[in-house]
Design a protein around this motif. Structure first.
Motif, mmCIF file in Angstrom:
data_model
loop_
_atom_site.group_PDB
_atom_site.id
_atom_site.type_symbol
_atom_site.label_atom_id
_atom_site.label_comp_id
_atom_site.label_asym_id
_atom_site.label_seq_id
_atom_site.Cartn_x
_atom_site.Cartn_y
_atom_site.Cartn_z
ATOM 1 N N PHE B 49 -38.276 55.666 -9.389
ATOM 2 C CA PHE B 49 -39.724 55.844 -9.247
ATOM 3 C C PHE B 49 -40.323 54.453 -9.031
ATOM 4 O O PHE B 49 -40.198 53.585 -9.897
ATOM 5 N N VAL B 50 -40.939 54.249 -7.891
ATOM 6 C CA VAL B 50 -41.503 52.929 -7.586
ATOM 7 C C VAL B 50 -42.983 53.070 -7.258
ATOM 8 O O VAL B 50 -43.363 53.937 -6.458
ATOM 9 N N SER B 51 -43.782 52.246 -7.910
ATOM 10 C CA SER B 51 -45.208 52.207 -7.541
ATOM 11 C C SER B 51 -45.423 50.999 -6.637
ATOM 12 O O SER B 51 -44.980 49.890 -6.944
ATOM 13 N N LEU B 52 -46.110 51.257 -5.540
ATOM 14 C CA LEU B 52 -46.407 50.194 -4.575
ATOM 15 C C LEU B 52 -47.894 49.899 -4.735
ATOM 16 O O LEU B 52 -48.723 50.782 -4.485
ATOM 17 N N VAL B 53 -48.214 48.710 -5.221
ATOM 18 C CA VAL B 53 -49.627 48.451 -5.513
ATOM 19 C C VAL B 53 -50.169 47.293 -4.673
ATOM 20 O O VAL B 53 -49.423 46.452 -4.181
ATOM 21 N N LEU B 229 -48.063 44.021 -3.632
ATOM 22 C CA LEU B 229 -48.240 43.410 -2.308
ATOM 23 C C LEU B 229 -49.544 42.617 -2.269
ATOM 24 O O LEU B 229 -50.566 43.070 -2.802
ATOM 25 N N GLU B 230 -49.478 41.439 -1.654
ATOM 26 C CA GLU B 230 -50.705 40.682 -1.418
ATOM 27 C C GLU B 230 -50.535 39.886 -0.127
ATOM 28 O O GLU B 230 -49.481 39.274 0.074
ATOM 29 N N ASN B 231 -51.547 39.934 0.699
ATOM 30 C CA ASN B 231 -51.504 39.263 2.015
ATOM 31 C C ASN B 231 -50.230 39.599 2.786
ATOM 32 O O ASN B 231 -49.618 38.739 3.415
ATOM 33 N N GLY B 232 -49.813 40.838 2.687
ATOM 34 C CA GLY B 232 -48.650 41.302 3.461
ATOM 35 C C GLY B 232 -47.307 40.916 2.871
ATOM 36 O O GLY B 232 -46.268 41.212 3.457
ATOM 37 N N LYS B 233 -47.323 40.247 1.700
ATOM 38 C CA LYS B 233 -46.046 39.811 1.103
ATOM 39 C C LYS B 233 -45.849 40.462 -0.261
ATOM 40 O O LYS B 233 -46.835 40.801 -0.942
ATOM 41 N N ILE B 234 -44.586 40.599 -0.653
ATOM 42 C CA ILE B 234 -44.304 41.087 -2.011
ATOM 43 C C ILE B 234 -44.467 39.888 -2.952
ATOM 44 O O ILE B 234 -43.746 38.888 -2.827
ATOM 45 N N ILE B 235 -45.418 40.009 -3.841
ATOM 46 C CA ILE B 235 -45.617 38.866 -4.747
ATOM 47 C C ILE B 235 -44.963 39.122 -6.118
ATOM 48 O O ILE B 235 -44.776 38.205 -6.903
ATOM 49 N N ARG B 236 -44.647 40.378 -6.370
ATOM 50 C CA ARG B 236 -44.026 40.692 -7.666
ATOM 51 C C ARG B 236 -43.235 41.988 -7.514
ATOM 52 O O ARG B 236 -43.679 42.927 -6.846
ATOM 53 N N ASP B 237 -42.073 42.055 -8.124
ATOM 54 C CA ASP B 237 -41.277 43.287 -8.131
ATOM 55 C C ASP B 237 -40.635 43.382 -9.502
ATOM 56 O O ASP B 237 -39.675 42.689 -9.814
ATOM 57 N N GLU B 238 -41.206 44.242 -10.375
ATOM 58 C CA GLU B 238 -40.760 44.272 -11.768
ATOM 59 C C GLU B 238 -40.423 45.693 -12.213
ATOM 60 O O GLU B 238 -41.159 46.633 -11.907
ATOM 61 N N GLN B 239 -39.317 45.803 -12.958
ATOM 62 C CA GLN B 239 -39.023 47.059 -13.636
ATOM 63 C C GLN B 239 -40.049 47.154 -14.771
ATOM 64 O O GLN B 239 -40.402 46.145 -15.371
ATOM 65 N N GLU B 240 -40.532 48.329 -15.075
ATOM 66 C CA GLU B 240 -41.569 48.543 -16.097
ATOM 67 C C GLU B 240 -42.731 47.561 -15.876
ATOM 68 O O GLU B 240 -43.146 46.843 -16.789
ATOM 69 N N GLY B 241 -43.169 47.491 -14.638
ATOM 70 C CA GLY B 241 -44.181 46.508 -14.271
ATOM 71 C C GLY B 241 -45.610 46.955 -14.565
ATOM 72 O O GLY B 241 -45.855 48.078 -15.000
ATOM 73 N N LYS B 242 -46.532 46.053 -14.333
ATOM 74 C CA LYS B 242 -47.961 46.312 -14.552
ATOM 75 C C LYS B 242 -48.727 45.988 -13.264
ATOM 76 O O LYS B 242 -48.252 45.237 -12.421
ATOM 77 N N TYR B 243 -49.922 46.520 -13.203
ATOM 78 C CA TYR B 243 -50.819 46.214 -12.076
ATOM 79 C C TYR B 243 -51.524 44.916 -12.416
ATOM 80 O O TYR B 243 -52.394 44.890 -13.266
ATOM 81 N N LEU B 244 -51.146 43.852 -11.751
ATOM 82 C CA LEU B 244 -51.677 42.547 -12.159
ATOM 83 C C LEU B 244 -52.428 41.835 -11.032
ATOM 84 O O LEU B 244 -52.459 40.620 -10.975
ATOM 85 N N ILE B 245 -52.968 42.578 -10.082
ATOM 86 C CA ILE B 245 -53.631 41.904 -8.951
ATOM 87 C C ILE B 245 -55.128 41.816 -9.219
ATOM 88 O O ILE B 245 -55.723 42.777 -9.673
#
Lengths: 302, 245
Positions: B49-53, B229-245
């Motif tokens: 399960f992956v969230s793309l934010v 994702l930010e400016n077209g790039k992956i800035i973070r990829d974390e298991q059990e991650g948070k929305y940090l933008i």
């Protein structure tokens, strides 16, 4: 497979129903093209058979003076048969000529009375000459005019079919060119209307197409209904055309036959019914497929 | 595509070779010279399960569209089930799309068809026989709790019910992956949570889910892998991650 085909038919039918007026206009225009198309086929055949009949009826008649004995005429016939331009010669004796004349004028009391008054056979014996080629008649006449038996003749008669044949030929050619131009124009118009009908169908089924693409509809499953729609238009146009043709032949066939005897329009139409239906259906379906294919390539990106 | 996973157990390091379900390799996408995605690389495993934010317009939808071959990358390669998507033939594209179910914010339901017919449509298109359609559709409708709405048209359903119909349609071909593009964008908080719970349930049953969203609360509560994702790039990829933008 059958389930897929059924679904394609359903979608095609849906598309036609949603744009019913445009579909109707398209079928009507295709029908006009097919009417001209089939008329050209029929006319072409009839013109050819008319020309052939006229050519067959062409001959030279040599009428001999009444004092020329039959043996002399038969000798002249044998001499003429040596001419390689001549195909056959038919001898008509004075008696046979009278018999034919009487038979032909049996309903004309004036002529019958005139024959009674004369009291003897006034008709001349004749040789009817048929050439191998219709173009050779003038050459044969020239050779007869220069022959030794020329003074035994009353007259040399060439039936005037040559002029009629060339007139029919010219007319047939003009009508063929006219029909061809009409076919091209109407085919183009049918194509444009059919193209637009399919385009409208694509627009009206836009949501379905988008979802079909999303859920993995194959290329042919998405395109199939539109091609089917084109095929159905061609098929309907062909069926309507053949019904109209049949009605025209049934209602007016006898009148046309009276107007131009020996034309054989009804006979030709009914004996070639399936051939004409096959040709015009093939043409109609071909037209439908081409227009659909064109529209799909322009407006349906998968 | 094979990838390597490093696993640490009791101070021992193991190198685990696994086959990914999705593999984006240095993927870039630009429209009219403007770069939307810039050298994106990530993998996603079967059943994950992956969230793309990321903010709106950051390229989340473009990324999802490239996965179903609606868009082609300008640069790079995309693999699904070890097959390079860019090189698929037209009939293979159709098969790919049957393996990936898609859920959109704007539902994309056919207004003149009932919930049953909308779900059945996906099976009809794929050429399934009618008997199978009659058997499978009610089961999926039950799974999304719409068994009583099977005969309702979209205009007779709430937004949440519509979205559940869309999920049922996405599930009907038993896909390996569900792509959900802002599925809660048109829903109230209660309905939103219903949909998210449904996606989690589907994931627990073995289907991988990629959820594109900018709903911070949902992402943070889920506690699953997050790719930011930010400016077209992956800035973070974390298991059990948070929305940090």
């Amino acid at each position: 497979m059958i389930a897929i085909l059924k679904r394609m038919f359903k979608t095609a039918w849906q598309g036609m129903k949603r744009n019913n007026w445009l579909t109707l206009a398209c079928v009507a225009m295709m029908m006009l093209s097919l009417l001209i198309f089939s008329s050209t086929i029929i006319f072409n055949h009839l013109a050819n058979s008319l020309v052939n009949t006229l050519k067959e009826k062409m001959d030279i008649s040599l009428y001999f003076k009444t004092d020329v004995p039959e043996e002399d005429i038969l000798k002249i016939r044998d001499e003429l048969l040596a001419n390689e331009l001549i195909a056959k010669i038919n001898y008509v004796s004075k008696e046979e000529a009278l018999e034919t004349f009487e038979e032909r004028s049996k309903y004309n009391p004036t002529i019958q009375k005139a024959l009674e008054v004369i009291g003897e056979n006034p008709l001349a014996a004749s040789l009817n000459i048929k050439a191998k080629n219709t173009t050779d008649y003038n050459q044969i006449i020239e050779s007869i005019k220069n022959s030794a038996f020329q003074d035994k003749l009353i007259t040399i008669d060439l039936t005037e079919n040559q002029k009629i044949v060339s007139r029919v030929d010219t007319l047939a050619r003009a009508i063929k060119i006219g029909s061809l131009a009409a076919i091209i124009l109407l085919t183009f118009l049918s194509f444009v209307i059919s193209f637009n009908t399919i385009r409208m169908a694509i627009y009206s089924l836009k949501e379905e197409i988008e979802i079909m693409k999303l859920v993995g509809g194959s290329n042919w499953f998405i395109r199939g209904p539109f091609l089917l729609e084109g095929i159905l238009q061609g098929l309907f146009a062909s069926l309507t055309t053949i019904i109209i043709f049949s009605l025209i032949i049934l209602l007016l066939g006898a009148r046309i036959e009276n107007f131009i005897p020996g034309l054989g329009l009804s006979t030709y139409f009914w004996s070639h019914f399936w051939f004409i239906l096959f040709l015009q259906t093939t043409f109609g379906i071909f037209l439908g497929i081409i227009s659909s294919f064109w529209a799909l390539n322009h407006y349906l990106k998968i | 595509m094979d990838s390597i996973r490093i696993v640490r157990i009791n101070s021992h390091i193991y190198i685990d070779k696994i086959m990914s379900l999705v593999y984006f390799k240095n993927v870039s996408k630009s429209y009219n010279g403007s770069l939307i995605l810039d050298n994106v690389t990530f993998t996603m495993e079967t059943g994950e399960f992956v969230s793309l934010v990321g903010r709106s317009g950051v390229g989340k939808t473009t990324l999802l569209k490239m996965l179903i071959r609606e868009e082609l990358p300008t640069k790079g390669k995309i693999f699904f089930d070890d097959k390079e998507i860019n090189k698929l033939k037209p009939n293979e594209i159709a098969l790919l799309r049957r393996k990936i179910g898609v859920v959109f914010q704007d539902f994309k339901l056919l207004p003149d068809r009932t919930a049953f017919e909308n779900v059945a449509f996906a099976m009809e298109v794929a050429g399934y026989p009618n008997e199978m359609i009659k058997k499978d559709v009610p089961e999926v409708l039950k799974l999304v709790n719409l068994q009583n709405k099977a005969d309702n048209f979209p205009y007779q359903m709430s937004a949440g019910e519509k979205q559940r119909t869309v999920i049922a349609r996405a599930l009907i071909q038993r896909p390996e992956l569900i792509l959900a593009d802002e599925p809660t964008g048109n829903l109230d908080p209660i309905n939103s949570w219903d949909i998210i719970k449904l996606l989690v349930k589907i994931n627990e049953l073995g289907t991988a889910v990629m959820l594109a969203t900018h709903d911070k609360e949902i992402v943070n509560t889920l506690g699953k892998r997050v790719i930011s994702l930010e400016n077209g790039k992956i800035i973070r990829d974390e298991q059990e991650g948070k929305y940090l933008i």
